[in-house]
Write an enzyme that holds these catalytic residues in place. Structure first.
Site, PDB file in Angstrom:
ATOM      1  N   ASN A  10     -57.068 -25.635  35.722  1.00 40.10           N
ATOM      2  CA  ASN A  10     -57.665 -24.321  35.960  1.00 40.10           C
ATOM      3  C   ASN A  10     -59.012 -24.118  35.274  1.00 40.10           C
ATOM      4  OD1 ASN A  10     -55.663 -23.408  37.720  1.00 40.10           O
ATOM      5  ND2 ASN A  10     -54.363 -22.771  36.031  1.00 40.10           N
TER       6      ASN A  10
ATOM      7  N   HIS B 159     -53.603 -28.665  25.255  1.00 40.20           N
ATOM      8  CA  HIS B 159     -54.612 -28.029  26.109  1.00 40.20           C
ATOM      9  C   HIS B 159     -55.954 -27.878  25.387  1.00 40.20           C
ATOM     10  CE1 HIS B 159     -54.754 -26.643  30.131  1.00 40.20           C
ATOM     11  NE2 HIS B 159     -54.571 -25.359  29.955  1.00 40.20           N
TER      12      HIS B 159
ATOM     13  N   TYR C 298     -53.312 -21.759  19.291  1.00 39.81           N
ATOM     14  CA  TYR C 298     -53.576 -22.822  20.267  1.00 39.81           C
ATOM     15  C   TYR C 298     -54.320 -24.013  19.662  1.00 39.81           C
ATOM     16  CZ  TYR C 298     -52.515 -19.099  23.577  1.00 39.81           C
ATOM     17  OH  TYR C 298     -51.903 -18.085  24.266  1.00 39.81           O
TER      18      TYR C 298
ATOM     19  N   ASN D 285     -58.732 -20.561  31.749  1.00 38.72           N
ATOM     20  CA  ASN D 285     -58.868 -20.272  33.177  1.00 38.72           C
ATOM     21  C   ASN D 285     -60.184 -19.608  33.560  1.00 38.72           C
ATOM     22  OD1 ASN D 285     -56.308 -21.289  33.160  1.00 38.72           O
ATOM     23  ND2 ASN D 285     -55.302 -19.396  33.768  1.00 38.72           N
TER      24      ASN D 285
ATOM     25  N   PHE E 261     -60.746 -18.158  27.233  1.00 40.00           N
ATOM     26  CA  PHE E 261     -59.483 -18.760  27.617  1.00 40.00           C
ATOM     27  C   PHE E 261     -59.766 -19.737  28.755  1.00 40.00           C
ATOM     28  CE2 PHE E 261     -57.806 -15.324  25.114  1.00 40.00           C
ATOM     29  CZ  PHE E 261     -56.765 -15.933  24.435  1.00 40.00           C
TER      30      PHE E 261
END
Length: 184
Positions: free
Chosen positions: A112, A19, A14, A66, A64
């Site tokens: 989120n 993001h 990632y 969320n 993460f």
């Protein structure tokens, strides 16, 4: 003392995704100030910088996206940081790539990570920097935000990361409303 949280997802796959632009901004600050990242007991990576005598705790939650609030609230409590001294940096699909927007409050806007933070700190009234990553022209948003920036967008996103880091350094010295007036 200020708490500056860059939002993203942990892990190599990632690292350079849209993001993770929040992580990229706090990484830029850590790089500028030559400070190491250390794993904290609050499920995040932490680095401490000093800007003009103001201590700033940089954090990259390892929860993460969320569940970002699960890291932020305990850090606020541990360091006794008030909500007005918190700043969250995150990606925004509704801004063009390379644009940034600073705000003192607002809803999660469908993000989120921000929903989690609002839920855990029990207010929407905290400082934030939204870094534009644009919306996909077609296809799924999830695949888009978890994709890397194409080469053509690199100069714009690098400029936005640097501008965001500059704004955060200014926040060490002046009220956030003045920083907003300068960078918006």
């Amino acid at each position: 003392m200020k708490l500056i949280a860059g939002l993203g997802n942990p892990g190599k796959k990632y690292e350079r995704t849209r993001h993770n632009v929040g992580f990229m901004v706090v990484d830029e600050l850590s790089f500028r100030h030559q400070t190491p990242w250390k794993k904290s007991k609050f499920n995040g990576m932490v680095s401490e910088i000093n800007v003009g005598g103001e201590k700033m705790i940089l954090v990259k939650p390892l929860t993460f996206m969320n569940a970002s609030g699960e890291c932020i609230r305990p850090l606020m409590d541990y360091y006794n940081i008030q909500v007005e001294d918190v700043l969250i940096v995150y990606d925004d699909l509704d801004l063009p790539v390379g644009k940034i927007r600073l705000r003192q409050k607002g809803s999660a806007g469908g993000h989120n990570g921000m929903k989690s933070i609002i839920q855990h700190i029990k207010t929407q009234e905290f400082n934030r920097i939204r870094v534009g990553v644009s919306r996909p022209l077609k296809g799924e948003v999830i695949n888009y935000v978890l994709g890397d920036f194409p080469k053509a967008e690199q100069p714009d996103i690098i400029a936005a990361i640097q501008k965001s880091a500059d704004a955060i350094e200014d926040f060490a010295q002046v009220p956030f409303v003045e920083v907003m007036n300068k960078y918006n």
